[in-house]
Design a protein around this motif. Structure first.
Motif: not given
Length: 338
Positions: A136-152, A223-233
């Motif tokens: 029994k616990f609480c968990i963030d709704k989204y991946e950090y920063p836990n804000i809908a519409g922002e990429k983790p 720049a390299e992380v941005a090139r590889l990035d395929q995250r969704d918000p």
């Protein structure tokens, strides 16, 4: 030569600590079920690299002191008010259920039969084959920063993830908590059901070849992380929700958790990321130490559910009201005698 010192291959660690045999037709998963590790440098087998999508340890214990500091990302949020209302904060979900350490998840057909790494469809999960533990616990709704519409956030070590959660009045999720929140009480292999669905969650995207030297160098890292990035918000895919209402638990980014066995490290990774990897609720990657960072690793936070008794308790009014009551009685007696 100093750059070479940054790279510590964990291919050996994967073999010794974190590698397991490929998923067979019957997958029986334990709390620290390690995923096939693809951690390592270019000396590691390329096919193995693609199995869980992690290809290099940017920081290992010996190189931790030399690794560039990565500042924590601030969202401007105040620490979560856990314990204030008898319920989880608004940005978290309350989860209550029983965790099963051992059960059968049988794959009926594979996306890639040659490696048996990604299951296209599972049979209904078998009964629990061991004693359960109640969660029994609480968990963030989204991946950090836990804000809908922002990429983790990515490129965080386990140590940084833990410290960030604690700065918000929360904590890093335990592996068993994370599993319960993802699979629900039906113990589903995917948070959305038995059949793998690349439309439901951000998974199975083509895997570009990362340049480890560019990621290790602070001047070229972003720049390299941005090139590889395929995250969704966060929350972008409405179907990627667990039975408890937690978003993006499989795919998008790998998530740091506490490896409750502590072996070989206190750190573990759950959920997989956007690449062509297992991305299921139950497996955990255990090959990476607490100072490991990479372009597809993020986290979310958990917390204890506040005690209702503590939250609703209030001081007894008798003592506080005694002076007013005594004054009223005295006034009444005075009026009666006048």
């Amino acid at each position: 030569m100093r750059q070479l010192g940054i790279f510590v291959s964990v291919a050996i660690a994967a073999v010794i600590f974190g590698a397991s045999s490929p998923d067979g037709g019957v997958a029986t998963a334990a709390p620290s079920d390690p995923s096939p590790s693809a951690a390592g440098n270019k000396l590691a087998n390329s096919e193995l690299q693609k199995r869980d999508g992690v290809t290099a340890a940017i920081a290992a214990p010996a190189a931790a002191a030399a690794a560039p500091a990565i500042p924590a990302v601030s969202t401007g949020a105040e620490p979560a008010a856990l314990g204030a209302s008898g319920a989880c904060p608004a940005d978290m979900v309350q989860v209550e259920g029983d965790y099963c350490p051992w059960l059968e998840q049988k794959c009926l057909r594979w996306v890639d039969p040659e490696t048996k790494m990604r299951c296209a469809e599972f049979a209904p999960t078998g009964p629990c084959q061991s004693a359960t533990s109640h969660k029994k616990f609480c968990i963030d709704k989204y991946e950090y920063p836990n804000i809908a519409g922002e990429k983790p956030v990515v490129m965080k070590t386990w140590i940084e993830a833990k410290a960030t959660c604690e700065s918000l009045g929360k904590r890093l999720c335990g592996e068993t908590e994370w599993t319960v929140a993802c699979e629900g009480q039906e113990r589903l292999p995917y948070p959305y059901g038995l059949e793998r669905n690349a439309e439901a969650c951000n998974i199975d995207k083509p895997h570009p070849e990362p340049d480890e030297k560019l990621i290790a160098d602070p001047r070229t890292r972003d720049a390299e992380v941005a090139r590889l990035d395929q995250r969704d918000p966060s929350g972008f895919r409405e179907a990627c929700v667990s039975p408890y209402g937690v978003h993006d638990m499989t795919g998008n980014v790998d998530e740091w958790v506490v490896n409750e066995s502590g072996r070989p490290y206190k750190s573990g990774l759950k959920g997989g990321y956007w690449g062509p990897v297992r991305t299921r609720c139950r497996p955990m990657t255990t090959a990476h130490n607490e100072t490991f960072i990479f372009y597809q690793i993020g986290f979310r936070c958990c917390g204890d559910v506040p005690s209702t008794e503590t939250a609703t308790a209030s001081p007894k009014p008798e003592k506080a009201e005694q002076p007013a009551k005594a004054k009223a009685v005295a006034t009444s007696q005075l009026l009666a005698g006048s």
